[in-house]
Design an enzyme around this catalytic site. Sequence first.
Site, PDB file in Angstrom:
ATOM      1  N   SER A  20     -71.821 -25.966 -16.588  1.00 57.37           N
ATOM      2  CA  SER A  20     -72.526 -25.945 -15.328  1.00 57.37           C
ATOM      3  C   SER A  20     -72.760 -24.793 -14.529  1.00 57.37           C
ATOM      4  O   SER A  20     -71.943 -23.761 -15.129  1.00 57.37           O
ATOM      5  CB  SER A  20     -71.999 -27.347 -14.312  1.00 57.37           C
ATOM      6  OG  SER A  20     -70.517 -26.685 -13.990  1.00 57.37           O
ATOM      7  N   SER A 142     -65.849 -12.352  -7.057  1.00 50.15           N
ATOM      8  CA  SER A 142     -66.908 -12.890  -5.875  1.00 50.15           C
ATOM      9  C   SER A 142     -66.588 -12.047  -4.656  1.00 50.15           C
ATOM     10  O   SER A 142     -65.946 -11.032  -4.807  1.00 50.15           O
ATOM     11  CB  SER A 142     -65.850 -14.312  -5.323  1.00 50.15           C
ATOM     12  OG  SER A 142     -66.465 -14.778  -4.181  1.00 50.15           O
ATOM     13  N   TYR A 155     -58.245 -18.295  -2.867  1.00 50.81           N
ATOM     14  CA  TYR A 155     -59.364 -18.084  -3.774  1.00 50.81           C
ATOM     15  C   TYR A 155     -59.716 -16.441  -3.520  1.00 50.81           C
ATOM     16  O   TYR A 155     -59.787 -15.748  -4.607  1.00 50.81           O
ATOM     17  CB  TYR A 155     -60.747 -18.940  -3.390  1.00 50.81           C
ATOM     18  CG  TYR A 155     -61.881 -18.656  -3.983  1.00 50.81           C
ATOM     19  CD1 TYR A 155     -61.978 -19.259  -5.336  1.00 50.81           C
ATOM     20  CD2 TYR A 155     -63.199 -17.983  -3.637  1.00 50.81           C
ATOM     21  CE1 TYR A 155     -63.001 -18.950  -6.333  1.00 50.81           C
ATOM     22  CE2 TYR A 155     -63.962 -17.940  -4.336  1.00 50.81           C
ATOM     23  CZ  TYR A 155     -64.221 -18.202  -5.724  1.00 50.81           C
ATOM     24  OH  TYR A 155     -65.047 -18.249  -6.325  1.00 50.81           O
ATOM     25  N   LYS A 159     -59.258 -13.828  -6.773  1.00 49.59           N
ATOM     26  CA  LYS A 159     -60.223 -12.902  -7.041  1.00 49.59           C
ATOM     27  C   LYS A 159     -60.244 -11.318  -6.881  1.00 49.59           C
ATOM     28  O   LYS A 159     -60.550 -10.526  -7.313  1.00 49.59           O
ATOM     29  CB  LYS A 159     -61.568 -13.470  -6.143  1.00 49.59           C
ATOM     30  CG  LYS A 159     -62.010 -14.663  -6.619  1.00 49.59           C
ATOM     31  CD  LYS A 159     -62.517 -14.645  -7.867  1.00 49.59           C
ATOM     32  CE  LYS A 159     -62.919 -16.221  -8.219  1.00 49.59           C
ATOM     33  NZ  LYS A 159     -63.459 -16.297 -10.015  1.00 49.59           N
ATOM     34  N   THR A 190     -74.779 -23.636  -6.656  1.00 43.83           N
ATOM     35  CA  THR A 190     -74.125 -24.435  -7.678  1.00 43.83           C
ATOM     36  C   THR A 190     -73.179 -25.732  -7.172  1.00 43.83           C
ATOM     37  O   THR A 190     -73.144 -25.744  -5.888  1.00 43.83           O
ATOM     38  CB  THR A 190     -72.977 -23.690  -8.451  1.00 43.83           C
ATOM     39  OG1 THR A 190     -71.954 -23.046  -7.689  1.00 43.83           O
ATOM     40  CG2 THR A 190     -73.898 -22.357  -9.055  1.00 43.83           C
TER      41      THR A 190
END
Length: 276
Positions: A20, A142, A155, A159, A190
């Site tokens: 996806s 990111s 996160y 990253k 997304t």
Amino acid sequence: MDYAGLDYGDKVAWITGASSGIGAALCRDLASRGAHLVLSGRDEARLGQVAADCGETLILPFDVRDEAALADATAKAIAWKGGVDLAVANAGVSQRSRALKTDMQVYRDIIDIDLTAQIAFSQGLIAHMVERGSGALAFISSIAGKVGVPMRTAYSAVKFGLAGYGDALRGELSQTGVSVHMIYPGSVATDVSRNALTADGSKRGVSDKVIDEGIPAPDAAKTMLDGIAAGEREIIVAQGMELQMGELRRTPDALFDQVAAMVASGYMERMEEKAS
């Protein structure tokens, strides 16, 4: 391997997180450019749906945290057509929770998925690529890997860490013919926010307006692949304030060149001699 002129034709590209979002968009774009696709992710049915749009493909479903399954998939991906030309480490999960409220297990899970597993994916391929004298490794970081973002402490940590690994690896491989590309997306439309982990590790289940109005995944994928083809070492895929943030923290090419020059001068060999 020369990517100049966007020549992905007949190259083998392995995409993780391919079922996806950005991963699926990368697969479809690469297929349109004539690449042969290896698709990986946990959901075999959804991988099959993406593969149906991509011509000749190899589906290798597995959980990125399963090192034995990764090793088996790596052997199969290499054997399929005699090598992997492009590998994109795209699998991952985001976060939406305050550090003050977040269980430590959430940090461990995000580190395992977004950092340790991505490094393991790369480590399984670098010897193969170096031996061939060609290949490209791309890592999806990111904007949160350039600028620490609230509600994303785990996160952002992984990253930033992935960027450190990729930049150091690029230096080490700079004389081998293998290129390393760090990709920094901002908000892309997304399900990343819906799938993000909350303070107790459960899925958030709802999206963010900025994500829903973000860059369409096919547009983001095109920018990423064009950047890899052009040899860009850092590829920032963002708009508005997020683009400004990314550009403010962009690493100068001169610094990458300086690290490559260190390696070319024998830096690694001298370090190894001192340790022996």
